[in-house]
Motif scaffolding. Sequence first.
Motif, PDB file in Angstrom:
ATOM      1  N   HIS A   1     102.197  -1.038 -54.708  1.00 30.32           N
ATOM      2  CA  HIS A   1     103.498  -0.675 -54.626  1.00 30.32           C
ATOM      3  C   HIS A   1     103.588  -0.544 -53.148  1.00 30.32           C
ATOM      4  O   HIS A   1     105.022  -0.863 -52.769  1.00 30.32           O
TER       5      HIS A   1
ATOM      6  N   SER B   1     107.030  -1.860 -50.932  1.00 24.38           N
ATOM      7  CA  SER B   1     107.833  -0.921 -50.941  1.00 24.38           C
ATOM      8  C   SER B   1     108.381  -0.386 -49.500  1.00 24.38           C
ATOM      9  O   SER B   1     109.662  -0.287 -49.266  1.00 24.38           O
ATOM     10  N   MET B   2     107.437  -0.543 -48.487  1.00 31.25           N
ATOM     11  CA  MET B   2     108.033   0.059 -47.307  1.00 31.25           C
ATOM     12  C   MET B   2     109.017  -0.980 -46.559  1.00 31.25           C
ATOM     13  O   MET B   2     109.815  -0.341 -45.844  1.00 31.25           O
TER      14      MET B   2
ATOM     15  N   GLN C   1     111.247  -2.528 -48.096  1.00 32.90           N
ATOM     16  CA  GLN C   1     112.441  -2.160 -49.006  1.00 32.90           C
ATOM     17  C   GLN C   1     113.101  -0.901 -48.036  1.00 32.90           C
ATOM     18  O   GLN C   1     114.303  -0.893 -47.753  1.00 32.90           O
ATOM     19  N   SER C   2     112.284   0.145 -47.840  1.00 31.15           N
ATOM     20  CA  SER C   2     112.689   1.460 -47.404  1.00 31.15           C
ATOM     21  C   SER C   2     113.359   0.981 -45.936  1.00 31.15           C
ATOM     22  O   SER C   2     114.297   1.910 -45.314  1.00 31.15           O
ATOM     23  N   LEU C   3     112.674   0.183 -45.393  1.00 35.63           N
ATOM     24  CA  LEU C   3     113.037   0.025 -43.760  1.00 35.63           C
ATOM     25  C   LEU C   3     114.029  -1.056 -43.839  1.00 35.63           C
ATOM     26  O   LEU C   3     114.785  -1.332 -42.603  1.00 35.63           O
ATOM     27  N   GLY C   4     114.587  -1.343 -45.132  1.00 34.63           N
ATOM     28  CA  GLY C   4     115.771  -2.326 -45.021  1.00 34.63           C
ATOM     29  C   GLY C   4     115.396  -3.619 -44.706  1.00 34.63           C
ATOM     30  O   GLY C   4     116.286  -4.589 -44.213  1.00 34.63           O
ATOM     31  N   ILE C   5     114.311  -4.311 -44.667  1.00 40.38           N
ATOM     32  CA  ILE C   5     113.992  -5.565 -44.208  1.00 40.38           C
ATOM     33  C   ILE C   5     113.318  -6.283 -45.432  1.00 40.38           C
ATOM     34  O   ILE C   5     112.208  -6.995 -45.108  1.00 40.38           O
ATOM     35  N   ARG C   6     113.846  -6.521 -46.513  1.00 41.35           N
ATOM     36  CA  ARG C   6     113.388  -6.904 -47.511  1.00 41.35           C
ATOM     37  C   ARG C   6     114.486  -7.725 -48.341  1.00 41.35           C
ATOM     38  O   ARG C   6     115.404  -6.986 -48.469  1.00 41.35           O
ATOM     39  N   ASN C   7     114.289  -8.840 -49.127  1.00 40.82           N
ATOM     40  CA  ASN C   7     115.331  -9.359 -49.671  1.00 40.82           C
ATOM     41  C   ASN C   7     114.623  -9.929 -50.973  1.00 40.82           C
ATOM     42  O   ASN C   7     113.402  -9.838 -51.066  1.00 40.82           O
ATOM     43  N   SER C   8     115.424 -10.479 -51.810  1.00 42.56           N
ATOM     44  CA  SER C   8     114.733 -10.909 -53.077  1.00 42.56           C
ATOM     45  C   SER C   8     113.915 -12.053 -52.751  1.00 42.56           C
ATOM     46  O   SER C   8     112.600 -12.339 -53.563  1.00 42.56           O
TER      47      SER C   8
ATOM     48  N   ARG D   1     110.843 -10.222 -51.512  1.00 40.45           N
ATOM     49  CA  ARG D   1     110.220  -9.380 -52.355  1.00 40.45           C
ATOM     50  C   ARG D   1     109.033  -9.757 -53.329  1.00 40.45           C
ATOM     51  O   ARG D   1     107.985  -9.385 -53.525  1.00 40.45           O
TER      52      ARG D   1
END
Lengths: 289, 253
Positions: free
Chosen positions: A210, A214-215, A217-224, A227
Amino acid sequence: MRHVFNFLQSTVGRKYLMALTGLVLVFFVLGHMLGNLQIFLGAEAINAYAYKLHKLLPASALWFIRLFLLICIAIHVWTAVTLTLDNRKARPQGYQKKQAIQATYSSRTMRMSGIILLSFIFFHIAHFTVRSVPGMKYNEPGVISKKVDASNDFIPTEVPLVKKGEAVFKNGQKIMTFNVHDMMIAGFKSKLVSLFYIVATGLLCLHLTHGVSSMFQSLGIRNSFWRVRLDRVALVYGWTIFLGFAVIPIATLVGILRADPSGGLIANAQVHQQEDITHKLFTQEVTLK
Amino acid sequence: MNFTLRVWRQKDSVSRGELVEYKIQDVSEDSSFLEMLDILSENLVEDGKMPMAFDYDCREGICGMCSLTIDGIPHGPESGTTACQLHMRHFKDGQTITIEPWRAKPFPVVKDLIVDRSPLDKIIQSGGFITTRAGSATDANTHLIDKGTADYAMDAAACIGCGACVAACPNASAMLFTSAKVAHMNSLPQGKPEKHRRALAMVSTMDGEGFGGCTNIGECEAACPKNISLDVIAHLNRDYAIAQVKNFFKPSA
């Protein structure tokens, strides 16, 4: 300073800290695993690696790195604890019937795997770094010997540093180093300890499955788009780390890895000769001192 | 169709509530979930009991009023569907269905299945607006917005503010709601001027209202009747951090 405090108080800010410290630890476990796997290259290789880790940099730098990693763990745990407490407070009354729609097992068990991993880290440091686990005196030859002076402490037995089958000399003296190879094998001879290591690295796999995705996403550098791919990367990464770590206790238990009290100096010699030469080596060591 | 319903009944915000079991018979498979509750209420009134209290308005899936946790899933088992658009044919005949209100500290139960969702309004009040003069319409095409951005903002703007994300989240976090609003406005030129102020203010209000934090598990996205993606949460995280860094380096007045 007020801004920093604001940032750290917010749920989003604490997740940044969790992700950044997690990133450091993610790279650390990979390096740690690659270092450990050198045990399969023989005592010579892993002892030389351990020697480099400890002696290449000054002691202050080594302690700086250790402290940095411990601080990362502390921040990671602190954010996890405070966020969990806040999250609990946000739902004082739960559902009588609740079902997860799609959340993965690993994502729902981060706290469980994290707490067990933390206790494992304490044990692991006591076991192999401080070497103070009661009952684990590494009684195999060449790992720990009892000191004869008044302090009555256990001190590590040293073996010569070996390069290409020959002992390394410096200023006419044989460089001595701690026999990490035999320490690991002696440590993993205990089935219970090995089992704990295997279970803990399994939980690490779960945690990373996970966490690694997940990191981002938390850092704001993920999209679908990313993902799906990052989830796969996390799965592969978690399993790589698990297999890379767990293979050592397993190989020790099934007898693939054996103790080498000479530190790799006479890896190819016959067993009876080995014992003889080892004896000589240790007597030599005493005279050197 | 016949169902056994286990429904949360609570007299008012200070009383203790409990799950009460009711039998309901001869429900049309074409009736919506709310129509089924209407039938239950009619039966209760006939028996001289209090009818069910539950929120609804448009019954078309666009107002965001209905707020039922059906068998542990906000808005029920159908994905991308509000409870009012959920039809009884998706359930098995004779099934037991548990219906509970949204559960979160910022959403106190008002009565039965109705909760107070005004904390979501407070989040909007703190930053969910633009400062551009909007009195008269500007000429068309004065601001060219590419299709990708327009679609992205439109998808985020689809949020109806029902609070299912909060209800589904194990941490009762309002991150999907808040970030949908932030992503919607921050990605368009009209919302750009107060982009950073908005991210800071809305997160601060969200935390202050007592919502939990995000653990990136994606239950909100799965429960959202408008299928709002976790992408918007990453967007908020990004804008929030940039805003904090800019704030840090800004000389204080």
